[in-house]
Write an enzyme that holds these catalytic residues in place. Sequence first.
Site, short mmCIF file in Angstrom:
data_model
loop_
_atom_site.label_atom_id
_atom_site.label_comp_id
_atom_site.label_asym_id
_atom_site.label_seq_id
_atom_site.Cartn_x
_atom_site.Cartn_y
_atom_site.Cartn_z
N LYS A 103 7.02 -0.17 -1.32
CA LYS A 103 7.68 -0.80 -0.10
C LYS A 103 8.93 -1.36 -0.31
O LYS A 103 9.76 -1.30 0.83
CB LYS A 103 6.42 -1.77 0.54
CG LYS A 103 5.31 -1.11 0.89
CD LYS A 103 4.61 -2.14 1.75
CE LYS A 103 3.18 -1.41 2.10
NZ LYS A 103 2.01 -2.28 2.56
N LYS B 251 -1.05 8.94 1.86
CA LYS B 251 -2.11 8.29 2.67
C LYS B 251 -1.68 8.29 4.22
O LYS B 251 -0.67 8.13 4.99
CB LYS B 251 -2.25 6.70 2.06
CG LYS B 251 -3.24 5.96 2.78
CD LYS B 251 -3.12 4.71 2.38
CE LYS B 251 -2.38 3.63 3.45
NZ LYS B 251 -2.61 2.22 3.03
N LYS C 126 -1.49 3.50 9.01
CA LYS C 126 -1.36 2.94 10.64
C LYS C 126 0.09 2.54 10.46
O LYS C 126 0.64 2.44 11.92
CB LYS C 126 -2.49 2.00 10.87
CG LYS C 126 -2.31 0.69 10.22
CD LYS C 126 -3.39 -0.32 11.12
CE LYS C 126 -4.21 -1.09 10.13
NZ LYS C 126 -3.40 -1.73 9.09
N1 AQP Z 1 -5.82 6.50 4.66
C1 AQP Z 1 -6.75 5.57 4.38
N2 AQP Z 1 -7.75 6.31 3.65
C2 AQP Z 1 -8.98 5.43 3.21
N3 AQP Z 1 -8.99 4.11 3.38
C3 AQP Z 1 -7.89 3.57 4.20
N4 AQP Z 1 -7.69 2.29 4.55
C4 AQP Z 1 -6.49 2.36 4.93
N5 AQP Z 1 -6.17 3.42 5.05
C5 AQP Z 1 -6.78 4.36 4.53
C6 AQP Z 1 -8.31 1.07 4.19
O1 AQP Z 1 -8.61 0.53 5.33
C7 AQP Z 1 -8.76 -0.98 5.29
C8 AQP Z 1 -7.61 -1.67 5.89
O2 AQP Z 1 -6.35 -1.01 5.82
P1 AQP Z 1 -5.22 -1.99 5.85
O3 AQP Z 1 -5.01 -2.77 6.95
O4 AQP Z 1 -5.29 -3.01 4.60
O5 AQP Z 1 -3.87 -0.95 5.61
P2 AQP Z 1 -3.63 0.13 6.22
O6 AQP Z 1 -4.36 0.76 7.43
O7 AQP Z 1 -3.18 1.19 5.16
O8 AQP Z 1 -2.21 -0.11 7.15
P3 AQP Z 1 -0.75 -0.16 6.65
O9 AQP Z 1 -0.14 -1.18 7.24
O10 AQP Z 1 -0.45 1.29 7.23
O11 AQP Z 1 -0.81 -0.55 5.31
P4 AQP Z 1 0.07 -0.10 4.13
O12 AQP Z 1 1.61 -0.52 4.64
O13 AQP Z 1 -0.28 -0.77 2.91
O14 AQP Z 1 0.20 1.60 3.90
C9 AQP Z 1 -8.37 -1.13 3.83
O15 AQP Z 1 -9.92 -1.09 3.30
C10 AQP Z 1 -7.99 0.14 3.43
O16 AQP Z 1 -8.07 0.53 1.92
#
Ligand code: AQP
Length: 332
Positions: free
Chosen positions: A112, A197, A200
Site C-alpha cells: 500500500k 484479491k 472492497k
Molecule cells: N477477497 C477476499 N477473499 C476472502 N476473504 C476476504 N476478506 C476480505 N476480502 C476477502 C476478509 O474479510 C474480512 C474483512 O476484511 P477487511 O475489512 O479487513 O478487508 P477488505 O475487505 O479486504 O478491505 P479493503 O479495504 O479492500 O482491504 P485492503 O485494503 O486490505 O485490501 C477479513 O477477514 C478479510 O480477510
Amino acid sequence: MTRIFSGIKPTGNLTLGNYLGALRRWVQVDQHQADALFSVVDLHALTIEHDPARVRALSRRTAALMLAAGLDPALCTVFVQSHVDEHARLSYLLECVATDGELRRMIQYKEKSARARAAGESVRFSLLSYPVLMTADILAYRTDEVPVGEDQTQHVELTRDLAVRFNQRYGETFTVPKATAPPVAARVMDLQDPTSKMGKSHEAGAGIVYLLDDVDVVRKKIMRAVTDSGREVTYDREARPGVANLLEILAACRDGDPAVLAGAYDSYGALKKDTADAVIEVLRPLRERYAALVADPGAMDTVLREGAERARGIARPVVDAAYAAVGLVPAG
Ligand code: AQP
C-alpha cells in the site's frame, strides 16, 4: 469457552469476498460455538485518504450487513470499534513493544505504501502502525481465535509475537491467539483480474461483486469473468486462476469441493451460469434482511450500544492489567 474476535473495515461496500471469506463462517459456525465478538473496525478506515461522511455512512452500512448476513446479537457481540476506547488505549502500549523493523516487513504496508508513493501521495504513519491497533483489537479481549482470510494471517502472526513478547517482559497478561481460515474461498479473487484479491476499497469495477448489487448486475459480472483461452474445466490456481476462482466461489456457496466440481463441467459458460445462480441464491436472504434493518435505524443503534457496553466490560480489566504490568500508576 473459546473467545473469537474479528472485524471488517468500513473502507467500501462489502463484497462477496467479505461474505465467503469471513462473514458466512461467523454466522454459520463461530457465533454458535464460541463467545464471539465482531466489530466494525472504523479506526482502521482512517489509514488512507477518506471522506468523513463516507466513513460514517459505510460504518452503519457495514453493521447493517453484518446483521443482515445473520449475526444474531443474542448469540454474539456486534459493535463499532471506536465506541470502545480500550482499543486505542492498548494500541499505544503495544507500539512500545513492537519494533519499527517488524512493522516495515508487513506485506500490506509494503504494497500500500508503494502504491501511494507511486501515485505521488504521502503515506500516513497509521498505515505503518495499524497492525499494532489490530493486535490491540485482538488482545484486549484475551481472544483465542481470529477467523480471517489469508490476506490477514501475517497480522495475526504479529499479534502472536507481540503477545508472547509482552507476557515475557511484563508477566502473563494476554492470551496468544491463533488465526483460523475458512476451508474454501479463503481468498476470493477479482473476476476481471484473478491474480488480485476482490477488495472492497479497490476501484469499483466489473470484477467485484458487492453484496448489495442487483441480481442482474451480479449475473452480468460473473458471466463476464475473465477465464483463459482453454476449454477444459480443471482446478488449477496457478495455471488457470480465473476458472479456479469461479470453482472456489461455487464450492463455497454449495459447500462443495472445487476439484470435484470441476469434473462436472465441460464448458466455462455452464460453470459461470451455475456460479451466478449459486451466488444470487446465497445473497438473496441477506438482501431482504438488509432492507428490513435499514428501515429501523433505532433498533440497530440499540444493538450497537449494547454490543459496545459488553465489549467494554471485557476489555477494560484486561487493558487495565496491561497498564499496571508495564509500570503505569493506576488512577486512584
Ligand atoms: N477477497 C477476499 N477473499 C476472502 N476473504 C476476504 N476478506 C476480505 N476480502 C476477502 C476478509 O474479510 C474480512 C474483512 O476484511 P477487511 O475489512 O479487513 O478487508 P477488505 O475487505 O479486504 O478491505 P479493503 O479495504 O479492500 O482491504 P485492503 O485494503 O486490505 O485490501 C477479513 O477477514 C478479510 O480477510
